[in-house]
Design a protein around this motif. Structure first.
Motif, mmCIF file in Angstrom:
data_model
loop_
_atom_site.group_PDB
_atom_site.id
_atom_site.type_symbol
_atom_site.label_atom_id
_atom_site.label_comp_id
_atom_site.label_asym_id
_atom_site.label_seq_id
_atom_site.Cartn_x
_atom_site.Cartn_y
_atom_site.Cartn_z
ATOM 1 N N ARG A 1 0.825 -1.207 0.000
ATOM 2 C CA ARG A 1 0.000 0.000 0.000
ATOM 3 C C ARG A 1 0.859 1.256 0.000
ATOM 4 O O ARG A 1 1.909 1.314 0.646
ATOM 5 C CB ARG A 1 -0.906 0.008 1.227
ATOM 6 N N ILE A 2 0.403 2.255 -0.725
ATOM 7 C CA ILE A 2 1.074 3.551 -0.737
ATOM 8 C C ILE A 2 0.512 4.387 0.400
ATOM 9 O O ILE A 2 -0.684 4.702 0.422
ATOM 10 C CB ILE A 2 0.868 4.275 -2.084
ATOM 11 N N ASP A 3 1.349 4.763 1.346
ATOM 12 C CA ASP A 3 0.912 5.567 2.481
ATOM 13 C C ASP A 3 1.218 7.048 2.304
ATOM 14 O O ASP A 3 0.542 7.888 2.899
ATOM 15 C CB ASP A 3 1.596 5.071 3.764
ATOM 16 N N PHE A 4 2.232 7.369 1.522
ATOM 17 C CA PHE A 4 2.608 8.774 1.336
ATOM 18 C C PHE A 4 3.367 8.910 0.032
ATOM 19 O O PHE A 4 3.959 7.932 -0.451
ATOM 20 C CB PHE A 4 3.487 9.260 2.495
ATOM 21 N N VAL A 5 3.342 10.117 -0.533
ATOM 22 C CA VAL A 5 4.025 10.389 -1.805
ATOM 23 C C VAL A 5 4.856 11.656 -1.648
ATOM 24 O O VAL A 5 4.374 12.680 -1.153
ATOM 25 C CB VAL A 5 3.020 10.556 -2.961
ATOM 26 N N LEU A 6 6.116 11.584 -2.052
ATOM 27 C CA LEU A 6 6.998 12.745 -2.123
ATOM 28 C C LEU A 6 7.235 13.090 -3.586
ATOM 29 O O LEU A 6 7.396 12.187 -4.419
ATOM 30 C CB LEU A 6 8.337 12.470 -1.437
ATOM 31 N N ALA B 1 6.215 18.710 -3.238
ATOM 32 C CA ALA B 1 4.984 18.358 -2.536
ATOM 33 C C ALA B 1 5.201 17.088 -1.734
ATOM 34 O O ALA B 1 6.116 16.291 -2.017
ATOM 35 C CB ALA B 1 3.828 18.178 -3.523
ATOM 36 N N ALA B 2 4.341 16.901 -0.724
ATOM 37 C CA ALA B 2 4.309 15.671 0.071
ATOM 38 C C ALA B 2 2.872 15.497 0.540
ATOM 39 O O ALA B 2 2.323 16.389 1.186
ATOM 40 C CB ALA B 2 5.265 15.754 1.260
ATOM 41 N N PHE B 3 2.263 14.371 0.211
ATOM 42 C CA PHE B 3 0.839 14.203 0.503
ATOM 43 C C PHE B 3 0.469 12.724 0.508
ATOM 44 O O PHE B 3 1.113 11.909 -0.149
ATOM 45 C CB PHE B 3 -0.004 14.931 -0.552
ATOM 46 N N PRO B 4 -0.586 12.368 1.257
ATOM 47 C CA PRO B 4 -1.186 11.047 1.116
ATOM 48 C C PRO B 4 -2.166 11.045 -0.055
ATOM 49 O O PRO B 4 -2.581 12.122 -0.520
ATOM 50 C CB PRO B 4 -1.921 10.848 2.449
ATOM 51 N N ASN C 1 -3.324 13.055 -8.126
ATOM 52 C CA ASN C 1 -3.365 13.780 -6.858
ATOM 53 C C ASN C 1 -2.426 14.975 -6.864
ATOM 54 O O ASN C 1 -2.702 16.004 -6.239
ATOM 55 C CB ASN C 1 -3.012 12.849 -5.702
ATOM 56 N N TYR C 2 -1.298 14.867 -7.557
ATOM 57 C CA TYR C 2 -0.341 15.968 -7.625
ATOM 58 C C TYR C 2 -0.924 17.171 -8.367
ATOM 59 O O TYR C 2 -0.547 18.319 -8.111
ATOM 60 C CB TYR C 2 0.940 15.494 -8.290
ATOM 61 N N GLN C 3 -1.873 16.922 -9.272
ATOM 62 C CA GLN C 3 -2.497 18.012 -10.015
ATOM 63 C C GLN C 3 -3.497 18.798 -9.168
ATOM 64 O O GLN C 3 -3.936 19.873 -9.571
ATOM 65 C CB GLN C 3 -3.200 17.458 -11.263
ATOM 66 N N LEU C 4 -3.860 18.263 -8.000
ATOM 67 C CA LEU C 4 -4.781 18.973 -7.121
ATOM 68 C C LEU C 4 -4.045 20.065 -6.348
ATOM 69 O O LEU C 4 -2.820 20.161 -6.372
ATOM 70 C CB LEU C 4 -5.447 17.988 -6.162
ATOM 71 N N LEU C 5 -4.810 20.889 -5.640
ATOM 72 C CA LEU C 5 -4.249 22.021 -4.904
ATOM 73 C C LEU C 5 -3.849 21.605 -3.496
ATOM 74 O O LEU C 5 -4.398 20.663 -2.928
ATOM 75 C CB LEU C 5 -5.276 23.153 -4.827
ATOM 76 N N VAL C 6 -2.921 22.347 -2.916
ATOM 77 C CA VAL C 6 -2.485 22.092 -1.544
ATOM 78 C C VAL C 6 -3.571 22.561 -0.585
ATOM 79 O O VAL C 6 -4.102 23.664 -0.730
ATOM 80 C CB VAL C 6 -1.169 22.828 -1.246
ATOM 81 N N ARG D 1 -5.381 15.355 -0.482
ATOM 82 C CA ARG D 1 -5.869 14.862 0.800
ATOM 83 C C ARG D 1 -4.957 15.347 1.925
ATOM 84 O O ARG D 1 -3.752 15.097 1.908
ATOM 85 C CB ARG D 1 -5.909 13.335 0.794
ATOM 86 N N PRO D 2 -5.497 16.066 2.905
ATOM 87 C CA PRO D 2 -4.644 16.546 3.998
ATOM 88 C C PRO D 2 -4.288 15.418 4.958
ATOM 89 O O PRO D 2 -5.010 14.425 5.070
ATOM 90 C CB PRO D 2 -5.524 17.598 4.684
ATOM 91 N N VAL D 3 -3.184 15.585 5.647
ATOM 92 C CA VAL D 3 -2.803 14.633 6.681
ATOM 93 C C VAL D 3 -3.745 14.800 7.865
ATOM 94 O O VAL D 3 -4.052 15.917 8.280
ATOM 95 C CB VAL D 3 -1.345 14.852 7.133
#
Length: 881
Positions: free
Chosen positions: A47-52, A230-233, A639-644, A697-699
């Motif tokens: 499973r992917i838990d986080f993306v850098l 960026a860094a996000f789930p 997901n990277y194309q979405l906004l922070v 998706r926020p942490v």
């Protein structure tokens, strides 16, 4: 006893490292949901838990130039930091997989992170993750649903939302008590997705990548330095509904939230708060719970305010004083409003005077009392609702027991101290240094408040000068409306200044609060919120306060006018200051709401469109480990194309300022709650769409309540009582009318009663003129003035004491924590004590194996941490010989 930290302790405190990510309690099994959502590694299982993410230009020269401009660091330094950071993450036991996507002249690198079972268990215990002990079978009830059911009225707000998250009795996770928790057999689903995100973010935030002395630690610093983009789930799949009809139970949580919450068609439905909490966490769920609760309570306030407004319309037609003024003709010749202005007839403001009755009438007093009690009751019932939700969502003891120090505080604290309760060494920052930094921050706040007051004086002068310019224009229409034009344009200019100063100060407050070194995230946010609110309170409310309590009070009288910088002090219009206050409130409150809603609706869509356009100049080309990639974007690209996600601070601040407008100055504008209700119905949908559709998706963040915002709301509610008392007593015409009616038996002659004759030595003209005020022919206050002053002061004291007394009674009658919640808390504590008791039976072999593996993990972490620290960039701080 305090002592300084050494470099080895720093690394050990920041993150416990492990060489081998072997699995202690079992291997990862195939997760059907993850495969369906494609949030997995190339093996289809992990499973992917986080993306850098980071971006680099394919052209090295261009890349070097962009790096120097954006972050001031060389390309090699950034690459070195990234390499060191990823190396430490691997040492910590995280699984990694790298993807590279070339789009035109830009190469985007995605690092997919996953935490194995042993790392999850270790950090779940470290950060006090709560896990289920037993299911709660008590159904969740809604008070309005019960009332409508008893009245046999169909409930149009109810809806059946699929996949309701179950409710559990929980306790803090302990790896050596694993078999006593529900669902321990399935290692893939034991920790919720949001809990996995929490654990990964904790590791990322505590991992150093360079010199600790320079604060080179954590994912936040890497993103701010543009080392990482960026860094996000990841979201759990798309939010759009399938094109073919499917079973609602098969929808992912994001699709459920969009279909049953974020759509405009759901404006009249209950919010699925448990689903929101399951997907976004307790902090965001509490915000939407509070926003929905506040919006629901605005409904009775809006209805009563609208009735008071209709009463004002009736008074416009039937008021004796208004009829007397409109039919006075040339009876009341008024003194000029400025040194170059002409005489004018009071009858010329007939329509303006009648319009003032919409906001200044007998119903104002009743509505002020109603709104003051409404605010107290609203806050008391919210505290009950908050306690119910915080217990149901396992956060009732979060701030007191479970909250850990901020990773930045852990990294930068200069020393450690032994906790007298637990005996553990904890990072410590000297209170004397924090006090000195706090005092410095307060000086900046005072400076910014002074700047706000300077702008307020500038706007006052602008209104006066503009009125003079209009009078000199010799245009009849503009001369007649000079006061209204100056007031309206001044309000708009004030709104513009407010918005500009708000952005500047918020940026300063972030820097100051970070510098003050607060231990926990809650204390950090409370300090930041308090700084910004104090400034915003002065910024937004200074102009209404001036109009309500200062404008027209220091004008003087004909022949002896007071001046400011050589210009006569501003006076209220002939119809009084209350209508000007109502106009100011509508411009600032409604104008700000309209601007904010347009920004929230338009700007995210424009930003998202521009972001997607920038990322997709050419078809994507996977160059690593993607020989059989399917057409379309991968989940991490989408997901990277979405906004922070920008957090909740601006959302809360907007609502709290609105709460201030509808309570502090409600006597001047009964329609304010109605405008607030309409705005909030829109606000809920806009915020829901942003979080579900447009934001990454926020942490997940845990929270016990809405924090210091509740204290601010209480302060506003108490201030509203005092402000409305003075507003009715000194700004409204309610008490002068009442006094005149009582002394004369009617309202005939009231207009003449409120006007004084200019002194005989008024040399501007030989014509006799009138002006507002209870003064004699020498400009001195009359006996009626002092009688009325005593009545005003008595009214303030009686109004304040009666309303506050009733508020205290409401506070006493409504307990903060319902009895059933107290019983559940005791039951949960008993179950946690039983589950974690040492004398319970447990397989000795499994227990010993767990403890041995965890001990080995920690031992390797300390050893490897010390070795890495010796060869880390920490050596750059040492002078070379």
């Amino acid at each position: 006893m305090k002592r300084k930290k050494n470099s080895v302790e720093d690394s050990t405190t920041l993150i416990a490292l492990s060489d081998h990510p072997e699995q202690i309690y079992g291997s990862m099994e195939t997760c059907a949901a993850a495969q369906e959502n494609k949030n997995v590694f190339s093996d289809g299982v992990t499973r992917i838990d986080f993306v850098l993410v980071w971006e680099e230009s394919v052209n090295p020269l261009k890349s070097a130039e962009s790096d120097e401009v954006s972050s001031g660091s060389s390309r090699d330094t950034h690459r070195k930091w990234r390499t060191e950071f990823l190396s430490r993450l691997r040492t910590a036991g995280l699984h990694q997989e790298m993807k590279e996507v070339v789009q035109g002249k830009t190469k985007t690198t995605y690092v997919l992170l996953s935490a194995p079972w042993n790392v999850l268990c270790y950090y779940a215990e470290e950060i006090s993750v709560r896990v289920p002990l037993q299911a709660v079978t008590t159904p969740i009830s809604i008070w309005s649903e019960k009332i409508l059911e008893k009245l046999h009225i169909p409930n149009i707000m109810a809806q059946d939302v699929p996949n309701l998250p179950p409710d559990y009795y929980t306790c803090q996770f302990r790896s050596n008590k694993l078999e006593r928790f529900l669902g321990h057999e399935n290692k893939d689903t034991f920790f919720k997705t949001t809990q996995r995100h929490q654990i990964l973010y904790e590791i990322l935030a505590r991992t150093p990548y360079g010199s600790l002395k320079r604060g080179e630690v954590g994912i936040g610093r890497l993103v701010s330095e543009h080392v990482l983009t960026a860094a996000f789930p990841l979201h759990e799949g798309p939010f759009e509904m399938p094109k073919t009809p499917v079973d609602p139970q098969s929808l992912n949580m994001r699709q459920i939230l969009h279909h049953y919450w974020a759509r405009w068609a759901c404006w009249r439905k209950y919010q699925p708060l448990d689903h929101i909490r399951e997907y976004f966490g307790e902090k965001i769920a509490l915000y939407f719970a509070w926003l929905g609760f506040y919006t629901g309570w605005l409904l009775p306030a809006a209805v009563v305010g609208f009735i008071i407004f209709l009463f004002g319309i009736w008074l416009m037609v039937t008021d004796v004083a208004a009829e007397e003024l409109c039919t006075s003709g040339d009876t009341f010749v008024m003194c000029p409003l400025c040194n170059i202005c002409r005489y004018w007839n009071l009858s010329s403001i007939c329509y303006t005077y009648k319009a003032g009755l919409l906001f200044d009438n007998g119903g104002t007093v009743f509505f002020s009392i109603f709104m003051s009690l409404w605010a107290v009751t609203f806050l008391e019932y919210w505290k009950r609702t908050s306690s119910i939700l915080s217990h149901r969502w396992d956060c009732s003891e979060f701030e007191e027991i479970e909250e850990r120090p901020r990773p930045e505080f852990t990294a930068l604290a200069p020393m450690t101290v032994r906790n007298p309760v637990t005996g553990a060494e904890e990072p410590y920052f000297p209170e004397t240094q924090r006090l000195s930094r706090t005092l410095t921050g307060n000086m900046v706040i005072i400076l910014m408040i002074a700047i706000v007051l300077i702008f307020l004086i500038a706007i006052i002068l602008y209104r006066t000068i503009l009125s003079i310019i209009i009078y000199r224009s010799q245009n009849g229409f503009f001369i007649f409306s000079a006061g209204r034009i100056a007031s309206l344009t001044g309000s708009m200019l004030n709104l513009l200044v407010i918005l500009l100063l708000s952005r500047l100060y918020t940026y300063l407050a972030q820097i100051l609060t970070r510098w003050e070194m607060h231990r926990t995230q809650t204390k950090y946010e409370d300090a930041f919120i308090l700084k910004v609110f104090i400034f915003q309170f002065v910024n937004f409310y200074s102009s209404p306060v001036y109009i309500a309590f200062f404008k027209g009070r220091f004008v003087g009288y004909p022949g002896k006018y007071n001046t400011l910088l050589g210009i006569r002090n501003e006076d209220c219009g002939a119809s009084g200051c209350l209508i000007e206050l109502a106009q100011e409130l509508l411009v600032i409150m409604v104008g700000k709401q309209v601007i904010s809603n347009i920004q929230e609706f338009v700007l995210p869509k424009l930003k998202a469109w521009w972001h997607r356009r920038k990322l997709k100049p050419a078809p994507s080309q996977e160059v690593i480990d993607e020989p059989d990639s399917e057409p379309g974007l991968s989940p991490w690209e989408a997901n990277y194309q979405l906004l922070v996600c920008e957090g909740l601070f601006d959302e809360y601040l907007e609502m709290v300022l609105q709460f201030g407008f509808i309570t502090i100055f409600v006597a001047a504008c009964p329609l304010a709650p109605l405008f607030a209700l309409i705005n909030n119905w829109v606000e809920v949908r806009l915020d829901a769409q942003k979080f579900v559709c447009e934001y990454r998706r926020p942490v997940v963040e845990r929270a016990q309540d809405i924090g210091i915002w509740l204290t601010i709301l209480k302060f506003i509610s108490y201030l509203a009582v005092i402000t409305n008392a003075f507003l009715i007593a000194f700004t409204s015409d309610f008490l002068p009318r009442l006094f005149y009616r009582y002394t004369t038996g009617g309202m005939r002659g009231y207009v003449n009663f409120t006007l004084s004759v200019a002194p005989a030595n008024y040399t501007q003209s030989h014509m006799t003129c009138r002006y507002r005020g209870l003064k004699d022919d020498k400009g001195q206050p009359t006996q009626d003035y002092y009688h009325l002053l005593a009545i005003r002061l008595s009214f303030v004291i009686i109004f304040e004491h009666v309303v506050l007394l009733i508020g205290r009674i409401i506070d006493w009658m409504v307990p903060d924590i319902p009895e059933e919640v107290e019983i559940k808390v005791k039951r949960e504590h008993y179950m946690a004590k039983e589950a974690l008791a040492e004398n319970q039976s447990l397989s000795r072999t499994v227990l010993e194996e767990m403890e041995r593996q965890i001990s080995e993990l920690r031992h390797r972490g300390r050893t490897q941490s010390a070795m890495n620290d010796i060869s880390s960039p920490e050596q750059e701080d040492k002078p070379t010989v």
